[in-house]
Design an enzyme around this catalytic site. Sequence first.
Site, PDB file in Angstrom:
ATOM      1  N   TYR A   1      -5.089   4.934  -7.688  1.00 17.79           N
ATOM      2  CA  TYR A   1      -4.043   5.632  -8.425  1.00 17.79           C
ATOM      3  C   TYR A   1      -3.906   6.993  -7.945  1.00 17.79           C
ATOM      4  CZ  TYR A   1      -3.865   1.709 -12.002  1.00 17.79           C
ATOM      5  OH  TYR A   1      -4.007   0.454 -11.984  1.00 17.79           O
TER       6      TYR A   1
ATOM      7  N   HIS B   1       5.525   3.333 -11.507  1.00 15.67           N
ATOM      8  CA  HIS B   1       4.701   2.579 -11.236  1.00 15.67           C
ATOM      9  C   HIS B   1       3.986   3.296 -10.254  1.00 15.67           C
ATOM     10  CE1 HIS B   1       4.496  -0.189 -14.377  1.00 15.67           C
ATOM     11  NE2 HIS B   1       6.174  -0.724 -13.701  1.00 15.67           N
TER      12      HIS B   1
END
Length: 151
Positions: free
Chosen positions: A25, A102
């Site tokens: 991430y 996302h």
Amino acid sequence: MTPPLIAVLNGPNLNMLGTRQPEVYGSATLDDVEALCAETAEALGLAIDFRQTNGEGELITWVQECRGRAMGIIINPAGYSHTSIALMDALKAVDLPVIEVHISNIHRREEFRHLSYVSKAATGVIAGLGIQGYALALRAMAELLAEEGEP
Ligand code: CA2
């Protein structure tokens, strides 16, 4: 003239961004994401309402509250993407442009992340471009709203 309001909604565990799994991430925190969205929105002449919750019900309530209040929704539903028919139903019912974001490319990851119920209610989907996906979503939303306003 008041700038059009875009809700930027974030689902469960995204408050942990920047604390773990930087290889998936990145190292930016959710505060960094909010700052990026605020600066991008201002440049585009949009206002944002940026929020995060760990609760499915709260996320659904926020989507419902967008009706008559916001001009569009940018949403990273996180884990609820892959499980929540209720969230999909709420997004379909609100009748606004929806862009799903996302940070990671869910299609390169585990099989269970490949299906997003939210995608079935989304106008468009951005995945795998890191937190810049939020800025791209705001740009796309500005274009969609400009098209809506065209005669
Ligand atoms: O790539 C994305 O943005 C996701 O929506 C992130 C979700 C995941 O369940 C989706 O499949 C893809 C997970 C958000 C939790 O993020 C964390 C970040 C750092 C530490 C722990 C969790």
